[in-house]
Design a protein around this motif. Structure first.
Motif, PDB file in Angstrom:
ATOM      1  N   ASN A   1      -5.468  11.321  -5.973  1.00 42.85           N
ATOM      2  CA  ASN A   1      -6.104  10.133  -5.717  1.00 42.85           C
ATOM      3  C   ASN A   1      -5.080   9.011  -5.491  1.00 42.85           C
ATOM      4  O   ASN A   1      -5.430   7.898  -5.566  1.00 42.85           O
ATOM      5  N   LEU A   2      -3.802   9.351  -5.098  1.00 45.67           N
ATOM      6  CA  LEU A   2      -2.685   8.416  -5.072  1.00 45.67           C
ATOM      7  C   LEU A   2      -3.175   7.189  -3.934  1.00 45.67           C
ATOM      8  O   LEU A   2      -3.017   6.117  -4.265  1.00 45.67           O
ATOM      9  N   SER A   3      -3.692   7.795  -3.031  1.00 42.02           N
ATOM     10  CA  SER A   3      -3.842   6.987  -1.911  1.00 42.02           C
ATOM     11  C   SER A   3      -5.249   5.891  -2.113  1.00 42.02           C
ATOM     12  O   SER A   3      -5.451   5.050  -1.381  1.00 42.02           O
ATOM     13  N   LYS A   4      -5.822   6.225  -3.194  1.00 37.90           N
ATOM     14  CA  LYS A   4      -6.865   5.461  -3.644  1.00 37.90           C
ATOM     15  C   LYS A   4      -6.782   4.394  -4.789  1.00 37.90           C
ATOM     16  O   LYS A   4      -7.746   3.764  -4.728  1.00 37.90           O
ATOM     17  N   ARG A   5      -5.669   4.534  -5.153  1.00 38.23           N
ATOM     18  CA  ARG A   5      -5.385   3.645  -6.389  1.00 38.23           C
ATOM     19  C   ARG A   5      -5.039   2.100  -5.662  1.00 38.23           C
ATOM     20  O   ARG A   5      -4.755   1.872  -4.769  1.00 38.23           O
ATOM     21  N   MET A   6      -5.442   1.406  -6.751  1.00 37.32           N
ATOM     22  CA  MET A   6      -5.519  -0.226  -6.517  1.00 37.32           C
ATOM     23  C   MET A   6      -4.094  -0.545  -6.840  1.00 37.32           C
ATOM     24  O   MET A   6      -3.766  -0.318  -7.860  1.00 37.32           O
ATOM     25  N   PHE A   7      -3.363  -1.703  -6.186  1.00 38.25           N
ATOM     26  CA  PHE A   7      -2.102  -2.061  -6.628  1.00 38.25           C
ATOM     27  C   PHE A   7      -1.995  -3.489  -6.630  1.00 38.25           C
ATOM     28  O   PHE A   7      -2.547  -4.179  -6.004  1.00 38.25           O
TER      29      PHE A   7
ATOM     30  N   GLU B   1       8.688   5.642   5.671  1.00 34.70           N
ATOM     31  CA  GLU B   1       7.868   6.984   5.906  1.00 34.70           C
ATOM     32  C   GLU B   1       8.518   8.266   5.319  1.00 34.70           C
ATOM     33  O   GLU B   1       9.855   8.241   5.604  1.00 34.70           O
ATOM     34  N   ASN B   2       7.733   8.810   4.382  1.00 32.82           N
ATOM     35  CA  ASN B   2       8.547   9.969   3.459  1.00 32.82           C
ATOM     36  C   ASN B   2       8.206  11.274   4.060  1.00 32.82           C
ATOM     37  O   ASN B   2       6.982  11.506   4.140  1.00 32.82           O
ATOM     38  N   HIS B   3       9.082  12.040   4.034  1.00 31.28           N
ATOM     39  CA  HIS B   3       8.736  13.611   4.385  1.00 31.28           C
ATOM     40  C   HIS B   3       9.546  14.370   3.236  1.00 31.28           C
ATOM     41  O   HIS B   3      10.741  14.478   3.327  1.00 31.28           O
TER      42      HIS B   3
ATOM     43  N   SER C   1       0.761  -1.448  -0.048  1.00 30.12           N
ATOM     44  CA  SER C   1       0.160   0.095  -0.001  1.00 30.12           C
ATOM     45  C   SER C   1       0.940   1.400   0.024  1.00 30.12           C
ATOM     46  O   SER C   1       1.957   1.229   0.322  1.00 30.12           O
ATOM     47  N   PHE C   2       0.324   2.193  -0.556  1.00 31.64           N
ATOM     48  CA  PHE C   2       0.899   3.696   0.009  1.00 31.64           C
ATOM     49  C   PHE C   2      -0.156   4.713   0.281  1.00 31.64           C
ATOM     50  O   PHE C   2      -1.215   4.818  -0.139  1.00 31.64           O
ATOM     51  N   GLN C   3       0.162   5.462   1.297  1.00 31.95           N
ATOM     52  CA  GLN C   3      -0.580   6.423   2.061  1.00 31.95           C
ATOM     53  C   GLN C   3      -0.237   7.775   1.659  1.00 31.95           C
ATOM     54  O   GLN C   3       0.968   8.035   2.143  1.00 31.95           O
ATOM     55  N   ASP C   4      -1.177   8.375   1.088  1.00 32.35           N
ATOM     56  CA  ASP C   4      -0.574   9.816   0.721  1.00 32.35           C
ATOM     57  C   ASP C   4      -1.327  10.761   1.700  1.00 32.35           C
ATOM     58  O   ASP C   4      -2.446  11.014   1.923  1.00 32.35           O
ATOM     59  N   HIS C   5      -0.364  11.613   2.191  1.00 33.55           N
ATOM     60  CA  HIS C   5      -1.024  12.887   2.991  1.00 33.55           C
ATOM     61  C   HIS C   5      -0.066  14.080   2.664  1.00 33.55           C
ATOM     62  O   HIS C   5       0.465  14.691   3.387  1.00 33.55           O
ATOM     63  N   GLY C   6      -0.133  14.267   1.263  1.00 29.74           N
ATOM     64  CA  GLY C   6       0.755  15.694   0.780  1.00 29.74           C
ATOM     65  C   GLY C   6       2.040  15.373   0.718  1.00 29.74           C
ATOM     66  O   GLY C   6       2.461  14.583   0.020  1.00 29.74           O
ATOM     67  N   HIS C   7       2.786  16.238   1.609  1.00 27.99           N
ATOM     68  CA  HIS C   7       4.133  15.996   1.736  1.00 27.99           C
ATOM     69  C   HIS C   7       4.629  15.128   2.607  1.00 27.99           C
ATOM     70  O   HIS C   7       5.914  14.949   2.801  1.00 27.99           O
TER      71      HIS C   7
END
Length: 332
Positions: A326-332, A221-223, A179-185
């Protein structure tokens, strides 16, 4: 903004600076001299002496007449305090500032800077949280790479390269993206890396292989743009391996690693150097492959799970704005 001016950059951990030993650093195409005094206070000035341009980082430190630490030019022994003032030979008064100090934000052992640019993003608090929970293990792999910042960040967020670039040491067989969880930056990437079996003879030749599980569970975890944190666990305990990136110039990027650990085994102090060595090898392999890529190549295909690279491009192109996606909503 090819170097993302206004982002916070971690110049160094205090442990990376020897007391009263000047060090050259670069940011946004400018060179600075950074030094730490006996009290642990850190100062930074432009690296060129305003007299005749000698590199101050090639000089030494001394205590000034007012008790403050000074950096001394190796050419004519002019001493400059943290404000860029000096006392000219034959006089007893300090000059006005001759150098503009690099503004630093020191949080405990962490030395941050915006490169004298207007701040466009806040300093992430995650390192303070890690420092309060984990033991600081050390720093490693402080290197400069002939690569622009974007290429460096794309490489670090290319989750498909693990079984290519890092295959020789870890024998990674595939990347199982979860999974990938997108929270902006701010984002999180989770995936597994099954590794090929190793023989006892191989483990005896390379004892660090004893620390590798059959399946490496990765939580990054990416910043954006300066930090990627690997949260992991092995037989020794939990670790937080923090990779940093700084734009030294338009075509040169500095990277290094700070390692933190939460021991759960008596062997942790004995083998922690192996953990640092893992981080060194990974960083050097990433730097090596960046030197073997034609950067002007236009991709003609796209692999699965390049969402991390998409995240980097989106944030890079829109900096400093945070753009919804919608990155966090994509299916992988």
């Amino acid at each position: 903004m090819s170097m993302l001016e206004g982002a916070p950059w971690l110049l160094a951990h205090k442990s990376m600076l020897e007391v009263n030993k000047p060090r050259k650093i670069s940011l946004y195409g400018k060179d600075y001299v950074l030094w730490k005094d006996n009290l642990g206070e850190v100062k930074a000035l432009p690296n060129a002496c305003p007299h005749m341009g000698a590199m101050l980082s090639e000089g030494w430190c001394q205590q000034g007449k007012d008790g403050a630490s000074e950096i001394v030019c190796p050419f004519h022994a002019l001493g400059f305090d943290g404000k860029g003032c000096t006392i000219l030979p034959g006089t007893k008064k300090k000059t006005l500032p001759q150098l503009e100090p690099l503004e630093l934000i020191v949080q405990g052992d962490l030395i941050w800077s915006y490169g004298n640019c207007k701040p466009q993003a806040s300093i992430p608090n995650i390192l303070n949280e890690i420092s309060s929970q984990y033991e600081f293990v050390g720093h490693i792999a402080d290197i400069s790479i002939e690569s622009n910042l974007l290429s460096m960040l794309l490489n670090m967020h290319d989750y498909n390269h693990q079984n290519g670039t890092h295959r020789p040491l870890f024998k990674i067989e595939e990347v199982q993206f979860k999974s990938f969880q997108d929270h902006g930056h701010h984002s999180h990437a989770l995936y597994n890396l099954p590794t090929a079996p190793t023989t006892l003879a191989e483990k005896l030749r390379h004892p660090k292989l004893l620390l590798l599980p059959k399946i490496i569970e990765v939580h990054l975890e990416n910043h954006f743009p300066s930090m990627v944190i690997f949260h992991g666990e092995n037989l020794l305990g939990r670790i937080a391996q923090v990779n940093f990136f700084l734009p030294e110039s338009t075509n040169r990027t500095r990277t290094y690693v700070l390692l933190y650990g939460l021991p759960k085994s008596f062997a942790f102090p004995l083998l922690k150097h192996n953990l640092l060595d893992f981080a060194r090898v990974i960083t050097e392999q990433d730097g090596d492959i960046l030197g073997k890529i034609y950067s002007n190549t236009v991709p003609k295909m796209k692999l699965n799970n390049e969402v991390g690279m998409d995240w980097v491009r989106r944030n890079f192109e829109n900096w400093p704005e945070i753009v919804e996606s919608n990155l966090s909503k994509r299916m992988f």
